[in-house]
Design a protein around this motif. Structure first.
Motif, mmCIF file in Angstrom:
data_model
loop_
_atom_site.group_PDB
_atom_site.id
_atom_site.type_symbol
_atom_site.label_atom_id
_atom_site.label_comp_id
_atom_site.label_asym_id
_atom_site.label_seq_id
_atom_site.Cartn_x
_atom_site.Cartn_y
_atom_site.Cartn_z
ATOM 1 N N MET A 139 -18.242 1.726 -4.704
ATOM 2 C CA MET A 139 -16.935 2.373 -4.537
ATOM 3 C C MET A 139 -17.040 3.561 -3.602
ATOM 4 N N ALA A 140 -18.104 4.332 -3.747
ATOM 5 C CA ALA A 140 -18.264 5.542 -2.947
ATOM 6 C C ALA A 140 -18.602 5.246 -1.494
ATOM 7 N N SER A 141 -19.311 4.140 -1.235
ATOM 8 C CA SER A 141 -19.862 3.925 0.102
ATOM 9 C C SER A 141 -19.241 2.805 0.916
ATOM 10 N N LEU A 142 -18.432 1.958 0.317
ATOM 11 C CA LEU A 142 -17.846 0.866 1.092
ATOM 12 C C LEU A 142 -16.949 1.375 2.219
ATOM 13 N N GLY A 143 -16.179 2.421 1.943
ATOM 14 C CA GLY A 143 -15.380 3.013 3.008
ATOM 15 C C GLY A 143 -16.250 3.571 4.118
ATOM 16 N N SER A 144 -17.374 4.179 3.738
ATOM 17 C CA SER A 144 -18.318 4.698 4.727
ATOM 18 C C SER A 144 -18.860 3.568 5.597
ATOM 19 N N MET A 145 -19.217 2.445 4.969
ATOM 20 C CA MET A 145 -19.719 1.297 5.734
ATOM 21 C C MET A 145 -18.697 0.821 6.748
ATOM 22 N N LEU A 146 -17.498 0.610 6.276
ATOM 23 C CA LEU A 146 -16.470 0.038 7.134
ATOM 24 C C LEU A 146 -16.119 0.948 8.297
ATOM 25 N N LEU A 147 -15.946 2.231 8.022
ATOM 26 C CA LEU A 147 -15.553 3.148 9.087
ATOM 27 C C LEU A 147 -16.707 3.475 10.010
ATOM 28 N N PHE A 172 -11.767 8.200 2.790
ATOM 29 C CA PHE A 172 -11.495 7.069 3.664
ATOM 30 C C PHE A 172 -10.547 7.458 4.795
ATOM 31 N N LEU A 173 -9.450 8.122 4.455
ATOM 32 C CA LEU A 173 -8.473 8.508 5.477
ATOM 33 C C LEU A 173 -9.079 9.498 6.471
ATOM 34 N N HIS A 174 -9.936 10.376 5.984
ATOM 35 C CA HIS A 174 -10.610 11.341 6.868
ATOM 36 C C HIS A 174 -11.490 10.602 7.867
ATOM 37 N N LEU A 175 -12.291 9.652 7.389
ATOM 38 C CA LEU A 175 -13.155 8.902 8.295
ATOM 39 C C LEU A 175 -12.324 8.063 9.271
ATOM 40 N N LEU A 176 -11.209 7.545 8.820
ATOM 41 C CA LEU A 176 -10.372 6.694 9.668
ATOM 42 C C LEU A 176 -9.734 7.486 10.795
ATOM 43 N N HIS A 177 -9.187 8.637 10.477
ATOM 44 C CA HIS A 177 -8.418 9.403 11.460
ATOM 45 C C HIS A 177 -9.158 10.602 12.042
ATOM 46 N N GLY A 178 -10.328 10.935 11.489
ATOM 47 C CA GLY A 178 -11.091 12.049 12.027
ATOM 48 C C GLY A 178 -10.621 13.410 11.550
ATOM 49 N N ARG A 179 -9.794 13.455 10.539
ATOM 50 C CA ARG A 179 -9.318 14.730 9.992
ATOM 51 C C ARG A 179 -8.910 14.528 8.535
ATOM 52 N N VAL A 325 3.895 -3.787 3.142
ATOM 53 C CA VAL A 325 4.712 -2.596 3.389
ATOM 54 C C VAL A 325 3.834 -1.358 3.426
ATOM 55 N N GLN A 326 2.903 -1.252 2.474
ATOM 56 C CA GLN A 326 2.018 -0.089 2.442
ATOM 57 C C GLN A 326 1.205 0.006 3.719
ATOM 58 N N ARG A 327 0.675 -1.097 4.199
ATOM 59 C CA ARG A 327 -0.169 -1.050 5.384
ATOM 60 C C ARG A 327 0.639 -0.625 6.600
ATOM 61 N N ARG A 328 1.856 -1.117 6.725
ATOM 62 C CA ARG A 328 2.654 -0.801 7.900
ATOM 63 C C ARG A 328 3.023 0.676 7.929
ATOM 64 N N GLU A 329 3.227 1.272 6.782
ATOM 65 C CA GLU A 329 3.658 2.659 6.759
ATOM 66 C C GLU A 329 2.495 3.642 6.855
ATOM 67 N N LEU A 330 1.320 3.267 6.332
ATOM 68 C CA LEU A 330 0.214 4.202 6.295
ATOM 69 C C LEU A 330 -0.743 4.068 7.470
ATOM 70 N N SER A 331 -0.729 2.913 8.125
ATOM 71 C CA SER A 331 -1.755 2.677 9.126
ATOM 72 C C SER A 331 -1.523 3.465 10.403
ATOM 73 N N VAL A 340 -8.353 -2.357 8.998
ATOM 74 C CA VAL A 340 -9.399 -1.623 8.279
ATOM 75 C C VAL A 340 -8.863 -1.086 6.967
ATOM 76 N N HIS A 341 -7.669 -0.469 7.013
ATOM 77 C CA HIS A 341 -7.067 0.093 5.811
ATOM 78 C C HIS A 341 -6.839 -0.993 4.769
ATOM 79 N N ALA A 342 -6.234 -2.106 5.198
ATOM 80 C CA ALA A 342 -5.942 -3.185 4.259
ATOM 81 C C ALA A 342 -7.214 -3.762 3.655
#
Length: 375
Positions: A139-147, A172-179, A325-331, A340-342
């Motif tokens: 749970m802690a590292s899968l986002g790290s792997m993907l990003l 996850f959001l920090h790694l995705l967007h850099g902030r 809907v969630q992916r379209r609004e948050l991505s 990646v988010h989905a």
């Protein structure tokens, strides 16, 4: 907070629709029940509608993996534990760097889990505490792997995957967007991850149980589960629904085509789950979150269908695909960010309790009515 799970049949309840392996007993689980009244979802007796918006995702992870909602002090300790597990071994990073940019994010996570299982293997005794440790690490590292793979494969950049963010969603959001994300985005991630953390005996859960049942390790079980989840008839359905929406230029064109397909008895991906004979209880929650973040900007085809209630397939109340809907609004504006988010949401967290189903096999499901207390 005191929560009461009510599982009494609701008015208008209809039995679950027949699906593959319907009526075949596959085992027992204490983690989750789905659709007992046609539109309910419970985690260890807690109604999803009572916990989705008020609990942090780490609370739900603790509930599913470790058996109970944590106290305030236990939650702080658990979040600190997960934060310390975000890093990746050098050999796992090297394996991720060898994957092409064209790889599907689910395939990347499947490979990352397998690589981590070689570097930090499960002990031969397959103990329950050891399995829980692996679940926490994944749970802690899968986002790290993907990003890590995403930024390396698209920009040739080796990012630092250990952040100071307080939660898995914010990390996850920090790694995705850099902030660091805003509080509203982090809260939205908590809600989304809570909604899709577990779903009883779905295809990927069943796959994980089959693999674990052979005496194999947790990493192999999760790798198999990811493979099952990737398919368009399971977790990959949101991508298919997105592609379907892109075929239409106008709402009327969408409605006409969907009606034609329904009359031809074709399966239309994204129009509800067969176990929910009344409605999917998660839909209303995630749509509310999407509207709050996107200021009500639903996809025009979805908005048209909901306004006129002309796409009421199988008389289900909720007709749009919630995760879409969630992916379209948050991505991010770039489509790759949406995939990646989905992928993280559908894989890394939807199945976080699966490695422990083998431990739950000897447990009875939760009672029909049960009062639970969270300190």
């Amino acid at each position: 907070m005191t929560l009461i799970a009510e599982n009494a049949p609701a008015a208008g309840f209809r039995p679950k629709k027949s699906v593959a392996l319907s009526g075949v007993t596959a085992g027992n689980t204490a983690l989750c029940t789905v659709g007992r009244t046609g539109n309910d979802l419970h985690y260890r007796g807690y109604d999803i509608l009572d916990i989705a918006d008020v609990c942090e995702f780490e609370e739900i992870a603790h509930l599913l993996v470790h058996g109970k909602l944590p106290t305030a002090s236990e939650l702080r300790a658990y979040k600190g534990r997960l934060k310390a597990m975000r890093g990746l071994p050098a050999s796992v990073k090297e394996a991720l760097e060898r994957l092409p940019a064209s790889a599907h994010p689910m395939d990347v996570m499947r490979t990352g889990v397998s690589a981590l299982g070689c570097v930090l293997p499960e002990k031969d005794d397959h103990s329950l505490p050891g399995a829980r440790d692996i679940a926490d690490r994944l749970m802690a590292s899968l986002g790290s792997m993907l990003l890590y793979w995403y930024h390396w494969s698209t920009q040739g950049k080796r990012i630092e995957v250990e952040t100071d963010d307080d939660s898995i969603g914010a990390h996850f959001l920090h790694l995705l967007h850099g902030r660091s994300p805003s509080a509203s985005w982090e809260r939205a991630m908590h809600t989304s991850l809570n909604l899709y953390a577990e779903h009883e005996f779905n295809a990927s859960t069943f796959t994980a149980r089959v693999v674990a049942g052979t005496g194999s390790d947790v990493y192999s079980a999760i790798t198999g589960a990811i493979g099952a989840l990737r398919g368009p008839k399971h977790g990959g359905a949101n991508e298919v629904a997105f592609e379907i929406q892109k075929r239409y230029d106008t709402p009327d064109e969408a409605e006409a085509d969907i009606r034609r397909r329904v009359e031809a008895r074709e399966v239309v991906i994204g129009f509800g789950h067969p176990v929910y004979t009344v409605s999917d209880p998660r839909n209303a929650v995630i749509k509310r979150v999407a509207k709050q973040l996107g200021r009500g900007r639903l996809h025009p085809h979805v908005r048209h269908c909901r306004a006129h209630r002309k796409c009421d397939v199988e008389r289900q109340e909720d007709v749009s695909q919630p995760r879409l809907v969630q992916r379209r609004e948050l991505s991010h504006a770039r489509r790759a960010h949406g995939h990646v988010h989905a992928a993280v949401r559908d894989c890394a967290h939807q199945r976080l309790g699966r490695s422990h189903h083998r431990a739950a096999a000897g447990q009875q499901d939760h009672p029909a009515q049960r009062q639970l207390h969270r300190p």
